[in-house]
Design a protein around this motif. Structure first.
Motif, mmCIF file in Angstrom:
data_model
loop_
_atom_site.group_PDB
_atom_site.id
_atom_site.type_symbol
_atom_site.label_atom_id
_atom_site.label_comp_id
_atom_site.label_asym_id
_atom_site.label_seq_id
_atom_site.Cartn_x
_atom_site.Cartn_y
_atom_site.Cartn_z
ATOM 1 N N GLN A 22 -4.261 2.987 6.092
ATOM 2 C CA GLN A 22 -3.572 3.143 4.754
ATOM 3 C C GLN A 22 -4.322 2.913 3.578
ATOM 4 O O GLN A 22 -4.357 3.643 2.493
ATOM 5 C CB GLN A 22 -2.255 2.015 4.725
ATOM 6 N N GLY B 37 -8.300 8.577 -1.896
ATOM 7 C CA GLY B 37 -7.232 9.435 -3.113
ATOM 8 C C GLY B 37 -7.775 8.985 -4.218
ATOM 9 O O GLY B 37 -7.768 9.753 -5.184
ATOM 10 N N SER C 148 0.807 3.903 -3.082
ATOM 11 C CA SER C 148 0.248 5.457 -2.821
ATOM 12 C C SER C 148 1.307 6.424 -3.256
ATOM 13 O O SER C 148 1.193 7.591 -3.219
ATOM 14 C CB SER C 148 0.267 5.764 -1.362
ATOM 15 N N GLN C 149 2.661 5.991 -3.840
ATOM 16 C CA GLN C 149 3.849 7.103 -4.262
ATOM 17 C C GLN C 149 3.252 7.326 -5.521
ATOM 18 O O GLN C 149 4.049 8.407 -6.110
ATOM 19 C CB GLN C 149 5.032 6.217 -3.952
ATOM 20 N N LEU D 140 1.018 -0.987 -0.169
ATOM 21 C CA LEU D 140 0.082 0.070 -0.081
ATOM 22 C C LEU D 140 0.908 1.194 -0.050
ATOM 23 O O LEU D 140 0.545 2.341 -0.619
ATOM 24 C CB LEU D 140 -0.992 0.024 1.206
ATOM 25 N N GLU D 141 1.959 1.135 0.775
ATOM 26 C CA GLU D 141 2.784 2.297 0.742
ATOM 27 C C GLU D 141 3.464 2.597 -0.601
ATOM 28 O O GLU D 141 3.519 3.889 -1.107
ATOM 29 C CB GLU D 141 4.040 2.249 1.641
ATOM 30 N N TYR E 189 -1.421 9.673 -9.428
ATOM 31 C CA TYR E 189 -2.737 9.057 -9.983
ATOM 32 C C TYR E 189 -2.755 9.529 -11.174
ATOM 33 O O TYR E 189 -3.277 8.940 -12.162
ATOM 34 C CB TYR E 189 -3.902 9.396 -8.904
ATOM 35 N N ARG F 254 -7.012 5.690 3.253
ATOM 36 C CA ARG F 254 -6.316 6.783 2.551
ATOM 37 C C ARG F 254 -6.286 6.742 0.998
ATOM 38 O O ARG F 254 -6.401 7.579 0.382
ATOM 39 C CB ARG F 254 -5.014 7.189 3.034
ATOM 40 N N LEU F 255 -5.719 5.498 0.410
ATOM 41 C CA LEU F 255 -5.641 5.285 -0.617
ATOM 42 C C LEU F 255 -6.681 5.143 -1.730
ATOM 43 O O LEU F 255 -6.940 5.847 -2.742
ATOM 44 C CB LEU F 255 -4.544 4.175 -1.029
#
Length: 815
Positions: free
Chosen positions: A739, A746, A701-702, A697-698, A705, A742-743
């Motif tokens: 996590q 987003g 998210s980087q 997930l980290e 998008y 949030r993703l």
């Protein structure tokens, strides 16, 4: 004029189970070889050629129907369904690898489809339900049958007929059942509209009671048609109003004014399906994998030589004695019996021709006897058997002890005997120690059957044997923007086709359009969607082509001085061949058991190749990883391997490199296949540790998008959805849940134009909210609830689809 053979269409490699012939130029055929073929009539005459091959998965396709042209699909849509439990819809204008729409809702094999001229679809399934779909979303669940729904018929936009293995037919007005028609003695298999009267039905009624019934909608039985000597599987109605039927007795029969006017015998075990064309030609689909067209118009008949060859083929077949009654050879007349005319069409006469028992059938249309085969004692199962509404090649009685009724053991000749034995023992609470004995019993009491001409080996007319795609097939000519194989233009690889911006499609997976969301009309209750618990995985595979492409790349690397050191070692080639052999057997329908299963060493081997091969040649290796994640998850179970391999995948797809736009085609393809591989890690029973999931997930998210293409966005949303499914069965720890939230938020906030990506992410959010609501754990704090509400309030105005609005309403109600 009698009907005679007009065209023979060979391309399928297994039984043709369903047909649709909506125009004089188009035939759609669905087969157990997992394909649907669109046949187009040649402008030069009555011949048909394969125009497109539609692949919507790796399992049997049992049903097909047609939706007439729309502005978005000038050639109309093909609608297919089968063992994958998915209804897939393909535009015939420019068919793509993936369906334009995929409808989820059924939980078992889909065996019947029908559509209205405006595009309303009704489907029937082994899950005992029929479902009505409008605008490619579910509007009505028709529940009430006690067994599988084998036949469906849409009378208009609001009235529907369903036929079931519970022996009944039901009439529905929207979702309400209006009437039940009782009379058949076994499973109802086919329905057809009879103009000015009502409808006709056929069933698995046996022997002398194998009847076709014609009803008024009010429930009156108008008349019955008797003549078939075994199960009647399919019905259609000609433009003249005459009825045509097909069944297990190898025949298509034409019924005129309540009498059988012609019998068309086929060189196969079963005639599974029959369809009528607007010009009154008849189309049949059989167990030999062949589609045949018969015409009463002499100018569309095949040549005399071809017609004679067909008659000889029919006459050469071996008939089981069960099909024609008990045979006493010495009591039979000789060939002189053929000098006397038959009394009615379909009458079968057996005679002793120099020690060989022959069966001849009287044809009223031509006033001649036609030899339909040589009679033998038996050739295996002559009929399909039904057990609990489902179809099997065999249903055995197994005596457990004296005084106790025998248990039923259903078995299909194509399935693994161990799987059937295990299912039987578990369903009857018997010890698994008996499994070997049950397997021996199955082996002793079954034997292969080989009757009739088999279909020729199928070669994809568009891609050939060497074409490789991650799934499906498409026409040879590719768009200019397509990523072409730098070594052979003919073997270009397409990770995923682009769809028109107006289409609401799943460009990656044939199983994942979430459906069931359309505005309710009147007082009809709308089916709830949340939670959605079924993982979306990417199973499509062309293993042989993938293997050929990978080794083709290896040869190119080996032959180039600057890259020769990167070529595969002999040990790596051996390991890859083992992996491909396993996958080639496992991805078959049905899958075959392989004793040697890939292990962690094979995964490590693939990682080494990914680390050193050039970016433009990695995609078949990443796609191989996708299949291993789906079909061999235990290979990743070694501690630490999954984490290491994730890092390798991310690096191979250049996920951590600067996101300079536009992305190169190799990078876009590699990234797409990487996300597919990650999605496949999540499946029923999967075990994902917290550290791996947190790192995943980290990393996800980087990526900005806005730098992701539409296909990549849908793939990312699919991963988020699968994580939400995992959270329903194995609650996520708070840090992981945060996590994921949030993703997901987003994605929902950033997406502006792709409804499929939004919908998948929206359902992922809905699953999390559902879990919170059901468990009453209050896993959200007040700020998170505020963030969720603020995010979702904007979605119905940006995406005006009913399915988005309905998910919004479900989530808002729970919050």
């Amino acid at each position: 004029m009698p009907y005679k053979l007009s065209a023979t269409l060979k391309a399928h490699t297994s039984d043709v189970r369903a047909l649709s012939s909506p125009t004089n130029e188009l035939i759609l055929s669905a087969s157990r070889d997992s394909t649907t073929i669109c046949w187009q009539r040649s402008s030069a005459g009555p011949h048909f050629t394969p125009d497109n091959v539609l692949r919507a998965g790796s399992r049997y396709i049992n049903a097909v129907t047609y939706i007439p042209p729309t502005p978005d699909a000038p050639k109309g849509y093909a609608v297919t369904g089968g063992q994958d439990t998915i209804i897939n819809i393909f535009s015939l204008e420019h068919p793509k690898d993936d369906p334009d729409f995929s409808l989820l809702g059924h939980t078992e094999n889909i065996c019947a489809l029908h559509a209205t001229p405006s595009g309303t679809i009704i489907s029937g399934s082994w899950d005992k339900t029929a479902k009505v779909w409008r605008n490619f979303a579910l509007v009505y669940d028709l529940k009430g049958h006690q067994q599988s729904v084998w036949a469906v018929l849409a009378l208009d936009e609001d009235r529907f007929l369903t036929g079931s293995a519970d022996k009944s037919i039901r009439l529905w007005q929207q979702h309400k059942m209006l009437q039940t028609y009782i009379g058949h003695q076994d499973a109802v298999r086919g329905l057809a509209l009879v103009p000015d009267i009502g409808f006709a039905s056929c069933s698995n009624d046996r022997g002398v009671v194998a009847e076709i019934r014609v009803w008024t909608l009010g429930g009156d039985l108008v008349y019955t048609l008797s003549g078939h000597t075994s199960f009647v599987y399919s019905l259609s109605v000609l433009s003249s109003g005459d009825i045509i039927s097909a069944g297990e007795d190898r025949t298509v029969r034409v019924w005129k004014d309540g009498e059988c006017s012609q019998i068309i015998t086929h060189p196969a075990i079963s005639v599974w399906t029959v369809s009528s064309m607007p010009n009154s030609d008849i189309v049949s689909g059989c167990s030999d994998g062949v589609v045949r067209v018969f015409s009463a118009s002499e100018d569309r008949w095949m040549s005399q030589g071809d017609l004679k060859e067909y008659d000889l083929l029919v006459a050469s077949q071996a008939l089981p004695s069960q099909q024609v009654g008990d045979v006493k050879k010495n009591d039979l007349p000789g060939v002189e019996a053929l000098l006397s005319p038959g009394k009615k069409s379909g009458e079968v006469k057996m005679l002793n021709n120099q020690g060989i028992v022959e069966a001849h059938q009287w044809d009223t249309a031509t006033s001649t006897w036609h030899k339909i085969g040589d009679v033998v004692d038996a050739v295996g199962q002559s009929r399909k058997q039904l057990y609990q509404g489902k179809e099997y090649d065999y249903v055995f009685d197994v005596d457990i002890q004296d005084g106790v009724p025998p248990l039923k053991l259903p078995y299909n000749a194509t399935e693994n005997p161990f799987a059937a034995a295990q299912r039987f023992l578990e369903s009857n609470d018997l010890p698994l120690t008996y499994i070997d004995e049950v397997v021996r019993f199955i082996g002793k009491n079954t034997a292969p059957v080989d009757i009739g001409a088999q279909g020729e080996e199928y070669v994809d007319p568009y891609t050939g044997a060497s074409r490789y795609r991650s799934s499906g097939s498409a026409p040879t000519t590719a768009p200019a923007s397509e990523y072409a194989d730098p070594f052979t233009g003919a073997s270009r690889y397409r990770g995923t086709p682009q769809a028109p911006s107006s289409a609401i499609i799943d460009p990656l997976n044939r199983t994942s359009r979430f459906s069931g969301l359309v505005a309710s009309t009147g007082s009809v209750p709308l089916p709830k969607t949340l939670p959605v618990v079924k993982y979306v995985t990417f199973k499509q595979a062309n293993v042989n082509a993938m293997q050929a492409k990978l080794f083709q790349f290896n040869e190119a690397i080996r032959n180039e001085i600057s890259t020769s050191s990167l070529a595969l070692t002999p040990e790596e080639i051996t390991g890859l061949n083992e992996t491909f052999y396993y996958l080639s057997r496992t991805t078959m329908s049905p899958p075959l058991t392989v004793s040697s299963v890939p292990t962690s060493s094979h995964i490590s081997l693939i990682a080494r190749i990914l680390e050193r091969w050039p970016s433009s040649q990695r995609f078949p290796v990443i796609d191989l990883s996708r299949l291993l994640a789906e079909f061999c998850p235990k290979a990743f179970s070694t501690p630490g391997l999954k984490e290491t391999f994730l890092k390798t995948l991310l690096k191979a797809s250049e996920w951590d490199s600067p996101w300079t736009l536009p992305l190169s085609k190799p990078r876009d393809t590699n990234t797409l296949l990487m996300l597919r591989t990650v999605a496949n890690v999540f499946q029923e029973g999967s075990q994902v540790n917290d550290a791996w999931l947190s790192q995943l997930l980290e990393n996800l998210s980087q990526a900005p998008y806005t730098a992701l293409s539409k296909n990549l966005r849908v793939a990312l949303a699919t991963v988020l959805f699968n994580v939400s499914c995992l959270g329903l069965s194995s609650p996520l720890a708070a840090p992981l849940r945060n996590q994921h939230l949030r993703l997901t938020l987003g994605v929902l906030e950033s997406e502006t134009d792709d409804p499929e990506a939004v919908y998948r992410a929206f359902v992922a959010l809905g699953n999390v909210v559902y879990f919170n609501n059901k468990t009453d754990n209050n896993i959200f704090d007040s700020s998170q609830i505020s963030d969720i509400l603020q995010c979702i309030r904007a979605l119905p105005s940006r995406f005006k689809e009913d399915r988005v609005r309905n998910i919004f309403e479900e989530i808002a109600t729970m919050l």
